[in-house]
Design an enzyme around this catalytic site. Structure first.
Site, short mmCIF file in Angstrom:
data_model
loop_
_atom_site.label_atom_id
_atom_site.label_comp_id
_atom_site.label_asym_id
_atom_site.label_seq_id
_atom_site.Cartn_x
_atom_site.Cartn_y
_atom_site.Cartn_z
N GLU A 236 -15.92 6.97 6.32
CA GLU A 236 -15.09 6.20 7.26
C GLU A 236 -14.85 7.05 8.51
O GLU A 236 -15.33 8.17 8.60
CB GLU A 236 -13.76 5.82 6.60
CG GLU A 236 -12.97 7.03 6.11
CD GLU A 236 -11.58 6.73 5.56
OE1 GLU A 236 -11.08 5.61 5.69
OE2 GLU A 236 -10.98 7.67 5.00
N ARG B 176 0.83 -1.21 0.00
CA ARG B 176 0.00 0.00 0.00
C ARG B 176 0.87 1.26 0.00
O ARG B 176 0.56 2.25 -0.67
CB ARG B 176 -0.97 0.00 1.19
CG ARG B 176 -1.99 1.12 1.10
CD ARG B 176 -3.09 0.99 2.11
NE ARG B 176 -2.62 1.16 3.47
CZ ARG B 176 -3.35 0.94 4.56
NH1 ARG B 176 -4.61 0.54 4.43
NH2 ARG B 176 -2.86 1.12 5.76
N LYS C 228 -2.66 7.15 1.11
CA LYS C 228 -2.35 7.37 2.52
C LYS C 228 -1.23 8.40 2.61
O LYS C 228 -0.06 8.08 2.82
CB LYS C 228 -1.97 6.05 3.20
CG LYS C 228 -2.28 6.07 4.68
CD LYS C 228 -2.34 4.68 5.25
CE LYS C 228 -2.16 4.67 6.74
NZ LYS C 228 -3.01 5.58 7.50
N1 PXG Z 1 -8.96 5.03 7.05
C1 PXG Z 1 -7.97 5.91 7.20
C2 PXG Z 1 -8.13 7.29 6.71
C3 PXG Z 1 -6.78 5.51 7.82
O1 PXG Z 1 -5.78 6.37 7.96
C4 PXG Z 1 -7.74 3.30 8.13
C5 PXG Z 1 -8.87 3.77 7.49
C6 PXG Z 1 -7.65 1.87 8.55
O2 PXG Z 1 -6.76 1.16 7.69
P1 PXG Z 1 -5.89 -0.07 8.19
O3 PXG Z 1 -5.11 -0.45 6.99
O4 PXG Z 1 -5.04 0.40 9.34
O5 PXG Z 1 -6.84 -1.13 8.60
C7 PXG Z 1 -6.66 4.19 8.32
C8 PXG Z 1 -5.43 3.73 9.00
C9 PXG Z 1 -3.08 6.73 13.69
C10 PXG Z 1 -3.21 5.58 12.79
O6 PXG Z 1 -1.98 6.93 14.19
C11 PXG Z 1 -3.92 5.69 11.62
C12 PXG Z 1 -4.04 4.61 10.79
C13 PXG Z 1 -3.46 3.44 11.10
C14 PXG Z 1 -2.75 3.34 12.29
C15 PXG Z 1 -2.61 4.42 13.13
O7 PXG Z 1 -4.08 7.42 13.92
N2 PXG Z 1 -4.76 4.78 9.67
#
Ligand code: PXG
Length: 296
Positions: free
Chosen positions: A186, A54, A153
């Site tokens: 989301e 990703r 991301k």
């Molecule tokens: N939506 C967004 C916008 C994200 O940034 C997710 C969904 C979930 O994706 P994953 O692949 O983790 O299942 C994310 C993930 C933080 C933090 O520090 C943010 C994420 C992941 C881990 C920590 O706030 N973003």
């Protein structure tokens, strides 16, 4: 004094207090860069391959050339964890456009910077997992797919930050963002699922939501448990009247939502589908085959 955590920056390890980037880095000046949030459970980096893929896809969309191969990046993550003797960790992988001048033209940045931070994790409370969390739909829209969409991301997380602040100011645990058409997208760092009459629904990426790795896993588990999973637009009304709602994410794992804008979801307790998926996810995090071992 306890030894400071070591942070990887462009192939060199620096103690946390000295791990710094230039004020001319376009990651800082323009949010020009990409990142991943990854976790390690009991000596295994969970879904590392998927996170690396990703990261490189996000970079590709930004035409940002990461100066390491995917294999080298994987090794660098593992080595950073080893250096810090971590088994359970939070890993933040950042690639910035690098140092340039004060114009936003990325051609002025000859060398992207790679940063790997490995730290201890602050996990979601046991209470949140057992009782579910409260949420609110915020005024902050997800950026559309033709803007700084979260499909990439990137280091542009201001709408997540604003949404989080709004939730905190209103005394709820987390925010839910709508897309520009008013459909559910989301959370601020979580994907969203709803359950109605035994069927599972989740918003499509056209709402600007990230293709979550935890969400992908949740879909897989749901299907193998015999549930229908449909990617479709969800209205706020459909969320208020769902039987179950839950978030997925690297930090959140699978967490039940018990309230949306003061409307109780279902009977106010985590529902059967959510609970089954929480258990399946828990099991996966304990399975070494689901990730890359740090210590072999
Ligand atoms: N939506 C967004 C916008 C994200 O940034 C997710 C969904 C979930 O994706 P994953 O692949 O983790 O299942 C994310 C993930 C933080 C933090 O520090 C943010 C994420 C992941 C881990 C920590 O706030 N973003």
């Amino acid at each position: 004094m306890e030894k400071e955590l070591q942070v990887y920056i462009d192939g060199v390890y620096y103690p946390k207090s000295q791990a710094k980037v230039s004020v001319y880095d376009h990651g800082l000046l323009y949010g020009d860069g990409v990142f991943e949030g990854i976790r390690a459970y009991n000596g295994v980096v969970f879904k590392l391959k998927e996170h690396i893929i990703r990261l490189y896809r996000s970079a590709h969309a930004l035409m940002l050339k990461i100066p390491l191969t995917e294999e080298e990046m994987t090794q660098a993550v593992v080595e950073t964890l080893r250096k810090n003797k971590l088994r359970d960790a939070y890993i933040r992988l950042v690639v910035t456009r690098g140092v340039g001048d004060l114009g936003l033209d990325p051609r002025k940045c000859p060398k992207p910077s790679v940063i790997i931070i490995t730290d201890t994790i602050s996990i979601m409370s046991k209470e949140a997992k057992e009782k579910g969390i409260s949420t609110m739909i915020t005024w902050v829209r997800r950026n559309p797919v033709d803007a700084t969409s979260h499909e990439i991301k990137s280091l542009n997380y201001l709408n997540s930050v604003l949404a989080k602040m709004e939730a905190t100011a209103n005394g709820v645990d987390e925010a839910i963002c709508l897309d520009k058409n008013g459909f559910i997208s989301e959370g601020v760092g979580e994907n969203l699922f709803s359950v109605k009459d035994g069927k599972i629904f989740t918003p499509p990426s056209s709402t600007g939501a990230l293709a979550g790795i935890t969400a992908e896993l949740a879909k897989k588990f749901a299907k193998s448990l015999g549930y229908d999973v449909t990617e479709t637009n969800i209205t706020p009304f459909q969320l208020f009247t769902a039987d179950e709602v839950f978030f997925t994410g690297t930090a959140a794992e699978v967490v039940p939502i018990r309230e949306v804008n003061k409307r109780q979801i279902g009977n106010g307790n985590p529902g059967p589908v959510t609970k089954k998926l929480m258990a399946a996810f828990q099991k996966a995090t304990a399975d070494p085959a689901e990730g890359v071992p740090i210590y072999s």
